[in-house]
Design a protein around this motif. Structure first.
Motif, PDB file in Angstrom:
ATOM      1  N   ASN A  11       0.790  -1.157   0.025  1.00 21.25           N
ATOM      2  CA  ASN A  11       0.090   0.090  -0.048  1.00 21.25           C
ATOM      3  C   ASN A  11       0.938   1.064   0.012  1.00 21.25           C
ATOM      4  N   TRP A  12       0.318   2.304  -0.453  1.00 17.00           N
ATOM      5  CA  TRP A  12       0.978   3.814  -0.363  1.00 17.00           C
ATOM      6  C   TRP A  12       0.751   4.438   0.860  1.00 17.00           C
ATOM      7  N   SER A  13       1.815   5.027   1.423  1.00 19.07           N
ATOM      8  CA  SER A  13       1.888   5.576   2.504  1.00 19.07           C
ATOM      9  C   SER A  13       3.000   6.907   2.342  1.00 19.07           C
ATOM     10  N   LYS A  14       2.273   7.868   3.205  1.00 18.82           N
ATOM     11  CA  LYS A  14       3.131   9.218   3.365  1.00 18.82           C
ATOM     12  C   LYS A  14       4.384   8.857   3.747  1.00 18.82           C
ATOM     13  N   TRP A  15       5.642   9.692   3.059  1.00 14.64           N
ATOM     14  CA  TRP A  15       6.713   9.396   3.212  1.00 14.64           C
ATOM     15  C   TRP A  15       7.569  10.739   3.248  1.00 14.64           C
ATOM     16  N   THR A  16       8.251  10.877   4.274  1.00  7.68           N
ATOM     17  CA  THR A  16       8.845  12.374   4.514  1.00  7.68           C
ATOM     18  C   THR A  16      10.613  12.043   3.961  1.00  7.68           C
ATOM     19  N   THR A  17      10.935  10.949   3.359  1.00 12.89           N
ATOM     20  CA  THR A  17      12.211  10.845   2.842  1.00 12.89           C
ATOM     21  C   THR A  17      12.805  10.183   3.926  1.00 12.89           C
ATOM     22  N   ASP A  18      12.646  10.081   5.054  1.00 14.64           N
ATOM     23  CA  ASP A  18      13.281   9.372   6.444  1.00 14.64           C
ATOM     24  C   ASP A  18      13.217   8.038   6.290  1.00 14.64           C
ATOM     25  N   ILE A  19      14.371   7.276   6.279  1.00 10.54           N
ATOM     26  CA  ILE A  19      14.454   5.795   6.369  1.00 10.54           C
ATOM     27  C   ILE A  19      13.846   5.238   7.018  1.00 10.54           C
ATOM     28  N   ASN A  20      13.381   5.910   8.412  1.00 11.17           N
ATOM     29  CA  ASN A  20      12.716   5.177   9.336  1.00 11.17           C
ATOM     30  C   ASN A  20      11.278   5.280   9.587  1.00 11.17           C
TER      31      ASN A  20
END
Length: 94
Positions: A11-20
């Motif tokens: 599924n697609w999730s919001k991502w802030t380019t943080d690997i964690n």
């Protein structure tokens, strides 16, 4: 902010380019292989630091800590001299 497809649930999730960052749906990290690679690299870096001859451990006595600091200082000076000489040799031809 963007979106990233979770490597676990798809599924697609919001991502802030943080690997964690965690998936909004399954709660697992969005980093996937990048996160595994980073954790492995961190473990390797720590192991290399601890194998260094002048690594200061908390169990070392004050005398040993002082000698390791002196050793680190002179090693830094030695490497600076070698680097300077290599630069001079590289700069001489032209």
């Amino acid at each position: 902010m963007g979106e990233k497809k979770c490597p676990h649930c798809g599924n697609w999730s919001k991502w802030t380019t943080d690997i964690n960052d965690l998936c909004e749906h399954c709660g697992k990290p969005l980093g996937g292989r990048d996160l595994e690679y980073k954790e492995q690299r961190d473990r390797d870096t720590k192991a290399n630091e601890e194998q260094w001859i002048f690594y200061i451990k908390e169990t070392d006595t004050e005398f040993v800590k002082g000698m390791k600091k002196v050793g680190n200082f002179f090693y830094t000076i030695y490497m600076a001299i070698l680097t300077f000489l290599a630069w001079v040799i590289a700069a001489l031809p032209g």
